[in-house]
Design an enzyme around this catalytic site. Structure first.
Site, short mmCIF file in Angstrom:
data_model
loop_
_atom_site.label_atom_id
_atom_site.label_comp_id
_atom_site.label_asym_id
_atom_site.label_seq_id
_atom_site.Cartn_x
_atom_site.Cartn_y
_atom_site.Cartn_z
CG ASP A 54 60.12 -7.88 12.53
OD1 ASP A 54 59.51 -6.91 13.02
OD2 ASP A 54 61.20 -7.78 11.94
CD GLU A 132 24.46 -5.21 -3.30
OE1 GLU A 132 23.32 -5.55 -2.99
OE2 GLU A 132 24.69 -4.36 -4.18
CD GLU A 134 29.10 -3.30 -8.87
OE1 GLU A 134 27.91 -3.31 -9.19
OE2 GLU A 134 29.80 -2.28 -8.93
CD GLU A 188 26.60 -4.72 -11.81
OE1 GLU A 188 26.41 -3.96 -12.77
OE2 GLU A 188 25.85 -4.74 -10.82
CD GLU A 195 26.36 -6.75 -7.33
OE1 GLU A 195 26.51 -5.76 -8.07
OE2 GLU A 195 25.44 -6.87 -6.50
CG HIS A 244 26.65 -0.62 -4.12
ND1 HIS A 244 25.86 -0.97 -5.18
CD2 HIS A 244 27.54 0.29 -4.60
CE1 HIS A 244 26.23 -0.29 -6.25
NE2 HIS A 244 27.24 0.47 -5.93
NE ARG A 315 19.04 0.53 -8.71
CZ ARG A 315 19.34 -0.55 -7.99
NH1 ARG A 315 20.58 -0.81 -7.67
NH2 ARG A 315 18.39 -1.38 -7.62
CD GLU A 335 22.48 -0.19 -2.35
OE1 GLU A 335 21.28 0.06 -2.58
OE2 GLU A 335 23.26 -0.59 -3.23
NE ARG A 337 23.82 3.30 -5.52
CZ ARG A 337 23.66 2.20 -6.26
NH1 ARG A 337 23.12 1.11 -5.73
NH2 ARG A 337 24.04 2.18 -7.52
N1 GLU Z 1 29.02 -0.45 -10.72
C1 GLU Z 1 28.29 0.63 -10.11
C2 GLU Z 1 29.17 1.34 -9.08
O1 GLU Z 1 30.23 1.71 -9.38
C3 GLU Z 1 27.01 0.16 -9.47
C4 GLU Z 1 26.08 -0.66 -10.29
C5 GLU Z 1 24.91 -1.18 -9.45
O2 GLU Z 1 24.01 -0.41 -9.13
O3 GLU Z 1 24.98 -2.33 -9.03
O4 GLU Z 1 28.84 1.59 -7.97
MG MG Z 2 25.99 -4.02 -8.75
#
Ligand code: GLU
Ligand code: MG
Length: 446
Positions: A54, A132, A134, A188, A195, A244, A315, A335, A337
């Site tokens: 259901d 990836e 975390e 991390e 991670e 990411h 980054r 990637e 992010r």
């Molecule tokens: N923890 C970071 C985030 O919030 C990224 C760290 C990393 O570059 O792996 O995205």
């Molecule tokens: Mg990371």
């Protein structure tokens, strides 16, 4: 209806594995795993006919006139859950959700991703994702669920006191027993934060793997008297947890993102894809960063993106193009992010793909990459570079989603409507809270 060779194989494996219970799994629109347990002797029957349930009380499934639905196990997802004791040996199968007439149910997140993948296939592409994830390993204090990190280690730290090294090892063993190949695991940046990265796969498998990953991490943490949290930002002033996602499009066996003649080694397909994701970024965020808490992570200074730009090294950019090394054409990738671990990976990958394909189809071109430290750009600099920002809250993100027809189409009318409704309710509930911060800041002074 006779069983297919894949279904026969599942029955054979379950017998060899001495499985006693079967878990039929699927997710609701929020990515929460739902599971129905059955004794193993019912396996042939549910493989053949599916299992009725259901759907009316599952978030995102409700449909008054049609609450009966069928779970159809996908034989490719058979895995024994390695953390269960042998006397309770359980195999899980991830299911597709069907309507009584045999059509896929439009509120099934797995179906929504399948549909996006099929659209890519019509254009000649397959979509690969390497998420990836975390997460934090936390202690329970006095049985209360407060965020208390279990260690004091930092990025890549190894110390014998890092209890989590053992937990991570156990997680890696469990994942590999479930067919998920881990490529790297490390501490991390934040205390208690970790991670573990697994090998990329086609989007549907990668989303299944992300769900399995979360389940495995939570189960193994509990065996060590810890709990694992995928909340995007559990601690003010520290890094949050991202998901990411490395992405590429392949045409047959060749990476369609690669072009040897380009300074960034990127093809027009890659540029179109990147431009499409940048163009739809503000609406995408409602699905890839879908909780109130997600927007506490997307702030300057914590390696999470805030500004809508792309780069190679930076980054802080929303999309990063990992450095090309000769002979590694096949791993050319973008990637993304800003997704975080609170998203439903099926829906997230579906809208990410649709945004990228839109950029390719409309031949969008991205702006110049930005390698400077955008966190420290002031307003005039952002304007000069024409850099927009991500939404600052879930409310803003939802408004963007409601105005983005490409993403609404990717979710489909049914799911788009229920998703937006659920997220508005989540925001309203939050908006009315009086937080500790407000009490500290105002109670005495005002
Ligand atoms: N923890 C970071 C985030 O919030 C990224 C760290 C990393 O570059 O792996 O995205
Ligand atoms: Mg990371």
């Amino acid at each position: 209806m006779a069983l297919s060779p894949e279904q026969q194989e599942v029955i054979e494996k379950a017998r060899e594995d001495e499985v006693r219970f079967i878990n039929l799994q699927f997710t609701d629109i929020h990515g929460t795993v739902k599971s129905v347990g059955l004794p193993a002797h019912r396996l042939p029957e549910v493989l053949e006919k599916g299992s009725w349930f259901d759907g009316s009380s599952i978030q995102g499934f409700a449909r008054i006139q049609e609450s009966d639905m069928v779970l159809q196990p996908d034989p490719a997802t058979y895995q024994v859950l390695p953390w269960k004791a042998p006397e309770r040996r359980t195999a899980r199968l991830i299911c597709d959700v069907m309507q009584p007439n045999g059509d896929p149910f439009p509120g099934d997140p797995r179906y929504i991703l399948r549909r996006a993948v099929e659209r890519a296939a019509e254009l000649g592409f397959s979509y690969n994702c390497g998420p990836e994830l975390e997460f934090f390993l936390l202690q329970k204090r006095n049985d209360e669920l407060r965020p208390v990190p279990h260690d004091v280690a930092g990025y890549f730290d190894f110390s014998p006191r890092d209890l989590a090294a053992a937990v991570r090892d156990d997680i890696v063993v469990a994942l590999s027993a479930m067919g998920i190949e881990v490529e790297m695991e490390h501490h991390e940046v934040a205390q208690g934060q970790h991670e573990i990265d697994f090998r990329y796969a086609d989007a549907l498998t990668a989303a299944d793997n992300a769900i399995t990953f979360k389940q495995a991490v939570k189960a193994i943490a509990a065996q060590h008297d810890l709990y694992a949290s995928f909340m995007p930002k559990p601690f003010y002033g520290h890094n949050g947890s991202g998901m990411h996602t490395h992405q590429s499009l392949f045409r047959d066996e060749t990476n369609a993102f690669f072009n040897a003649d380009d300074p960034y080694k990127l093809s027009d397909v890659a540029y179109g894809f990147i431009a499409g994701q940048l163009h739809h970024a503000r609406a995408l965020s409602a699905v890839v960063a879908p909780t109130v808490n997600s927007y506490k992570r997307l702030v300057p200074g914590y390696e999470a993106p805030v500004y809508i730009c792309w780069a190679r090294i930076n980054r802080a950019a929303l999309i990063r193009i990992p450095q090309y090394s000769p002979g590694r054409e096949q791993s050319t990738r973008a990637e993304l992010r800003f997704p975080d671990t609170s998203c439903n990976p099926y829906l997230a990958f579906a809208v990410m793909l649709s945004a990228g394909l839109d950029g390719i189809e409309k031949q969008m071109t991205p702006p110049e990459p930005v390698e400077e430290d955008v966190y420290h750009f002031d307003r005039s600099r952002l304007q000069e570079y024409n850099i927009a920002t991500l939404p600052g809250s879930l409310a803003e993100a939802i408004e963007e989603l409601e105005a983005d027809q490409v993403l609404l189409d990717a979710l489909g009318e049914h799911t788009a409507r229920l998703f937006v409704e659920a997220k508005k309710a989540e925001w309203d509930d939050y908006r009315m809270q009086v937080t500790e911060w407000e009490i500290d800041r105002y109670l005495e002074t005002l």
